[in-house]
Design an enzyme around this catalytic site. Structure first.
Site: not given
Lengths: 153, 76
Positions: B22-26
């Site tokens: 996971p990243c902050a948005t995706r």
């Protein structure tokens, strides 16, 4: 309807989202907004662009939710998740309530640039539509705390 | 199916996933076979967008990415 001023979290140069070297931000997939290309003069403390609760806090990115439910994402550099927090000093914890302009994270945009990544900081009105944003600051210099845009809620 | 199950199915199932992060948005996902990825189904599951580059598929889900990634890892 309320008007939410969204502030620049860092000093630097305002650019359009379309210029951000990442398709998710450049295409405004998570929402419209602006980005700030931060100054490269050493460590910078990113401040809260709005007042609210830190509903998500990563070293390199955070989401503030206002009392009326607006979500504002601040992302410190592109692909900075790969740095795994190295070089990012948090001043707050997830769940904290902060005022607009409060210190959130200290980091070094010049060091991010040296690592081969863009230190550009997208500031996103999550799940807003472009017509919700007013008074977008034109490209050019900005200080931390200057209004980037106003979100009509 | 919940959102994590729908996204996992649309990525071609657990067997098609090399890595999911996971990243902050995706969700940054590496898959074995990108032809098994169903972009329409990902969008139907709530993704705002899908950005594919070879075997790397980025599923844009917004700030809930870390929660969804944990849910998907629990399913794998």
């Amino acid at each position: 309807m309320t008007q939410l001023d969204v502030l620049s979290p860092v000093p630097g140069r305002v650019i359009e989202l379309a210029e951000v070297p990442d398709p998710v931000f450049a295409q405004a997939l998570v929402g419209p907004g602006l980005a700030v290309d931060p100054v490269r003069t050493g460590p910078v403390t990113a401040v809260a662009p709005v007042a609210g609760r830190l509903v998500k806090l990563h070293p390199h990115a955070f989401v503030l939710q206002t009392d009326d439910g607006a979500g504002v994402l601040t992302h410190l550099g592109i692909d900075t998740v790969q740095l795994a927090g190295e070089g990012f000093e948090l001043h707050v914890a997830e769940g904290d309530v902060v005022a607009a302009g409060d210190a959130v994270v200290t980091w070094d945009p010049a060091a991010v640039a040296t690592s081969g990544r863009s230190p550009v900081v997208p500031v996103i009105a999550l799940e807003a539509t472009p017509s919700d944003l007013d008074g977008l600051r034109p490209a050019g210099p900005a200080e931390a705390g200057d209004v980037l845009f106003t979100w009509a809620r | 199916m919940d959102k994590a199950e729908q996204i996992l199915a649309a990525l071609g199932g657990a067997d098609n996933i090399v890595e999911i992060e996971p990243c902050a948005t995706r969700l940054r996902t590496e898959v074995h076979d990108s032809s098994k990825v169903d972009e329409k189904a990902l969008k139907a599951a709530g993704a705002f967008g899908v950005i594919s580059s070879g075997q790397v598929v980025q599923v844009v889900v917004g700030p809930e990415a870390d929660t969804i990634a944990t849910d998907i890892e629990d399913l794998m």
